[in-house]
Every structure is written in structure tokens, then in C-alpha cells.
Design a protein around this motif. Sequence first.
Motif, PDB file in Angstrom:
ATOM      1  N   MET A   1     -19.904 -18.740  -3.691  1.00  0.00           N
ATOM      2  CA  MET A   1     -18.303 -18.818  -3.208  1.00  0.00           C
ATOM      3  C   MET A   1     -18.159 -17.397  -2.327  1.00  0.00           C
ATOM      4  O   MET A   1     -18.350 -16.589  -3.001  1.00  0.00           O
ATOM      5  CB  MET A   1     -17.380 -19.319  -4.137  1.00  0.00           C
ATOM      6  CG  MET A   1     -16.107 -19.552  -3.583  1.00  0.00           C
ATOM      7  SD  MET A   1     -15.168 -20.192  -4.862  1.00  0.00           S
ATOM      8  CE  MET A   1     -15.301 -21.871  -4.666  1.00  0.00           C
ATOM      9  N   ARG A   2     -17.738 -17.514  -1.090  1.00  0.00           N
ATOM     10  CA  ARG A   2     -17.296 -16.572  -0.397  1.00  0.00           C
ATOM     11  C   ARG A   2     -15.661 -16.274  -0.588  1.00  0.00           C
ATOM     12  O   ARG A   2     -14.883 -17.439  -1.002  1.00  0.00           O
ATOM     13  CB  ARG A   2     -17.352 -16.802   1.158  1.00  0.00           C
ATOM     14  CG  ARG A   2     -18.728 -16.595   1.640  1.00  0.00           C
ATOM     15  CD  ARG A   2     -19.448 -15.116   1.299  1.00  0.00           C
ATOM     16  NE  ARG A   2     -18.666 -14.065   2.232  1.00  0.00           N
ATOM     17  CZ  ARG A   2     -18.693 -12.859   2.236  1.00  0.00           C
ATOM     18  NH1 ARG A   2     -19.375 -12.313   1.264  1.00  0.00           N
ATOM     19  NH2 ARG A   2     -17.985 -11.831   3.125  1.00  0.00           N
ATOM     20  N   GLY A   3     -15.331 -15.067  -0.450  1.00  0.00           N
ATOM     21  CA  GLY A   3     -13.865 -14.700  -0.632  1.00  0.00           C
ATOM     22  C   GLY A   3     -13.282 -13.639   0.470  1.00  0.00           C
ATOM     23  O   GLY A   3     -14.125 -12.933   1.091  1.00  0.00           O
ATOM     24  N   ILE A   4     -12.227 -13.314   0.533  1.00  0.00           N
ATOM     25  CA  ILE A   4     -11.620 -12.230   1.231  1.00  0.00           C
ATOM     26  C   ILE A   4     -10.201 -11.895   0.652  1.00  0.00           C
ATOM     27  O   ILE A   4      -9.651 -12.735  -0.068  1.00  0.00           O
ATOM     28  CB  ILE A   4     -11.354 -12.495   2.819  1.00  0.00           C
ATOM     29  CG1 ILE A   4     -10.851 -11.466   3.550  1.00  0.00           C
ATOM     30  CG2 ILE A   4     -10.131 -13.569   2.854  1.00  0.00           C
ATOM     31  CD1 ILE A   4     -10.942 -11.625   4.965  1.00  0.00           C
ATOM     32  N   THR A   5     -10.140 -10.484   0.605  1.00  0.00           N
ATOM     33  CA  THR A   5      -8.770 -10.010  -0.025  1.00  0.00           C
ATOM     34  C   THR A   5      -8.229  -9.250   0.973  1.00  0.00           C
ATOM     35  O   THR A   5      -8.881  -8.473   1.724  1.00  0.00           O
ATOM     36  CB  THR A   5      -8.998  -9.068  -1.338  1.00  0.00           C
ATOM     37  OG1 THR A   5      -9.894  -9.647  -2.211  1.00  0.00           O
ATOM     38  CG2 THR A   5      -7.893  -8.196  -1.571  1.00  0.00           C
ATOM     39  N   ILE A   6      -7.188  -9.496   1.234  1.00  0.00           N
ATOM     40  CA  ILE A   6      -6.431  -8.754   2.365  1.00  0.00           C
ATOM     41  C   ILE A   6      -5.068  -8.009   1.934  1.00  0.00           C
ATOM     42  O   ILE A   6      -4.307  -8.650   0.957  1.00  0.00           O
ATOM     43  CB  ILE A   6      -5.922  -9.801   3.541  1.00  0.00           C
ATOM     44  CG1 ILE A   6      -6.899 -10.828   4.116  1.00  0.00           C
ATOM     45  CG2 ILE A   6      -4.763  -9.311   4.587  1.00  0.00           C
ATOM     46  CD1 ILE A   6      -6.564 -11.913   4.794  1.00  0.00           C
ATOM     47  N   THR A   7      -4.973  -7.013   2.402  1.00  0.00           N
ATOM     48  CA  THR A   7      -3.846  -6.214   1.605  1.00  0.00           C
ATOM     49  C   THR A   7      -2.947  -5.286   3.038  1.00  0.00           C
ATOM     50  O   THR A   7      -3.619  -5.148   3.836  1.00  0.00           O
ATOM     51  CB  THR A   7      -4.128  -5.164   0.784  1.00  0.00           C
ATOM     52  OG1 THR A   7      -5.007  -4.232   1.479  1.00  0.00           O
ATOM     53  CG2 THR A   7      -4.685  -5.664  -0.591  1.00  0.00           C
ATOM     54  N   TYR A   8      -1.606  -5.160   2.749  1.00  0.00           N
ATOM     55  CA  TYR A   8      -0.997  -4.586   3.681  1.00  0.00           C
ATOM     56  C   TYR A   8       0.339  -4.415   3.035  1.00  0.00           C
ATOM     57  O   TYR A   8       0.821  -4.908   1.933  1.00  0.00           O
ATOM     58  CB  TYR A   8      -0.610  -5.293   5.006  1.00  0.00           C
ATOM     59  CG  TYR A   8      -0.052  -6.750   4.697  1.00  0.00           C
ATOM     60  CD1 TYR A   8       1.270  -7.090   4.902  1.00  0.00           C
ATOM     61  CD2 TYR A   8      -1.009  -7.767   4.587  1.00  0.00           C
ATOM     62  CE1 TYR A   8       1.855  -8.269   4.773  1.00  0.00           C
ATOM     63  CE2 TYR A   8      -0.436  -9.120   4.425  1.00  0.00           C
ATOM     64  CZ  TYR A   8       1.088  -9.396   4.493  1.00  0.00           C
ATOM     65  OH  TYR A   8       1.271 -10.663   4.330  1.00  0.00           O
ATOM     66  N   LYS A   9       1.262  -3.478   3.662  1.00  0.00           N
ATOM     67  CA  LYS A   9       2.679  -3.126   3.223  1.00  0.00           C
ATOM     68  C   LYS A   9       3.471  -3.982   4.008  1.00  0.00           C
ATOM     69  O   LYS A   9       3.450  -3.843   5.402  1.00  0.00           O
ATOM     70  CB  LYS A   9       3.010  -1.822   3.106  1.00  0.00           C
ATOM     71  CG  LYS A   9       2.109  -1.045   2.063  1.00  0.00           C
ATOM     72  CD  LYS A   9       2.943   0.050   1.290  1.00  0.00           C
ATOM     73  CE  LYS A   9       2.163   0.912   0.357  1.00  0.00           C
ATOM     74  NZ  LYS A   9       2.679   0.691  -0.847  1.00  0.00           N
ATOM     75  N   TYR A  10       4.627  -4.546   3.687  1.00  0.00           N
ATOM     76  CA  TYR A  10       5.534  -5.204   4.301  1.00  0.00           C
ATOM     77  C   TYR A  10       7.071  -4.803   3.580  1.00  0.00           C
ATOM     78  O   TYR A  10       7.289  -5.241   2.438  1.00  0.00           O
ATOM     79  CB  TYR A  10       5.386  -6.726   4.401  1.00  0.00           C
ATOM     80  CG  TYR A  10       6.547  -7.279   5.127  1.00  0.00           C
ATOM     81  CD1 TYR A  10       6.666  -7.155   6.491  1.00  0.00           C
ATOM     82  CD2 TYR A  10       7.396  -8.313   4.594  1.00  0.00           C
ATOM     83  CE1 TYR A  10       7.803  -7.914   7.169  1.00  0.00           C
ATOM     84  CE2 TYR A  10       8.445  -9.140   5.300  1.00  0.00           C
ATOM     85  CZ  TYR A  10       8.516  -8.753   6.431  1.00  0.00           C
ATOM     86  OH  TYR A  10       9.419  -9.343   7.090  1.00  0.00           O
ATOM     87  N   SER A  11       8.047  -4.343   4.338  1.00  0.00           N
ATOM     88  CA  SER A  11       9.369  -4.409   3.811  1.00  0.00           C
ATOM     89  C   SER A  11      10.423  -4.909   4.683  1.00  0.00           C
ATOM     90  O   SER A  11      11.723  -4.440   4.291  1.00  0.00           O
ATOM     91  CB  SER A  11       9.613  -2.927   3.593  1.00  0.00           C
ATOM     92  OG  SER A  11       9.529  -1.989   4.701  1.00  0.00           O
ATOM     93  N   GLY A  12       9.924  -6.044   5.282  1.00  0.00           N
ATOM     94  CA  GLY A  12      11.092  -6.428   6.411  1.00  0.00           C
ATOM     95  C   GLY A  12      11.844  -7.749   5.614  1.00  0.00           C
ATOM     96  O   GLY A  12      11.908  -7.859   4.547  1.00  0.00           O
ATOM     97  N   ASP A  13      12.190  -8.636   6.537  1.00  0.00           N
ATOM     98  CA  ASP A  13      13.072  -9.757   5.915  1.00  0.00           C
ATOM     99  C   ASP A  13      12.200 -10.423   5.009  1.00  0.00           C
ATOM    100  O   ASP A  13      11.053 -11.225   5.348  1.00  0.00           O
ATOM    101  CB  ASP A  13      13.460 -10.548   7.111  1.00  0.00           C
ATOM    102  CG  ASP A  13      14.620 -11.523   6.909  1.00  0.00           C
ATOM    103  OD1 ASP A  13      14.213 -12.129   5.491  1.00  0.00           O
ATOM    104  OD2 ASP A  13      15.433 -12.032   7.546  1.00  0.00           O
TER     105      ASP A  13
END
Length: 101
Positions: A1-13
Motif C-alpha cells: 500500500m502506498r501513502g503520502i503525508t502532507i504538512t503545512y501551516k495555516y492560520s487563516g479562516d
Amino acid sequence: MRGITITYKYSGDETIWQSAMSDFISAIDNDPEIAGKFTYQVATADDKETRFHWGRWDSAETLKHVQSQEYFKTFAGRVKEFAGGVPSATGHDISHKTTGW
């Protein structure tokens, strides 16, 4: 099984972010072509800004199908907006997992 992890910062609405996440998850849940073949989870860290996305799929064909859908194209664009550019994305192979939640 394949996967992806995505990360980022968000402080908007938060309402806009929540709506985009719900729309994407709903589109996945309503796509009969990928039922049982593709899963997606989204989380917000304790700092209330760091966001995590985990996608998992059974085959290259399943991923190709998802990526060809309009709902995916819209969502990918939204994630880039939320991240203020390209989010961090790491692909991986799933080697061990539990059998349930």
C-alpha cells in the motif's frame, strides 16, 4: 500500500479550511470507483496551525483515477493556497498497520 503525508501551516479562516476538507472527503466517499481503495485523513496539530494530511491507496491506477478527478484538482489548488505555496509532501510505502481504528 502506498501513502503520502502532507504538512503545512495555516492560520487563516478556519471555516474556509474546514469546508474545503469536508468537500474533499465527501467527494472521496462518494466516488464508487475508489471505494475501499483510497483513504484520506486530515488533522490539525495542537498548535492549531500545523496541518497534516494522510492519503493511502492500493495501486497506481487508483491514484491516477483520483488525481484525474475535478474534485482532486480543486482540492490540490486549495491546499497550495492554504500552505502559501507548495506544502511539504512525502510519499511512502506502508509496511505495518493495525487492523482497526
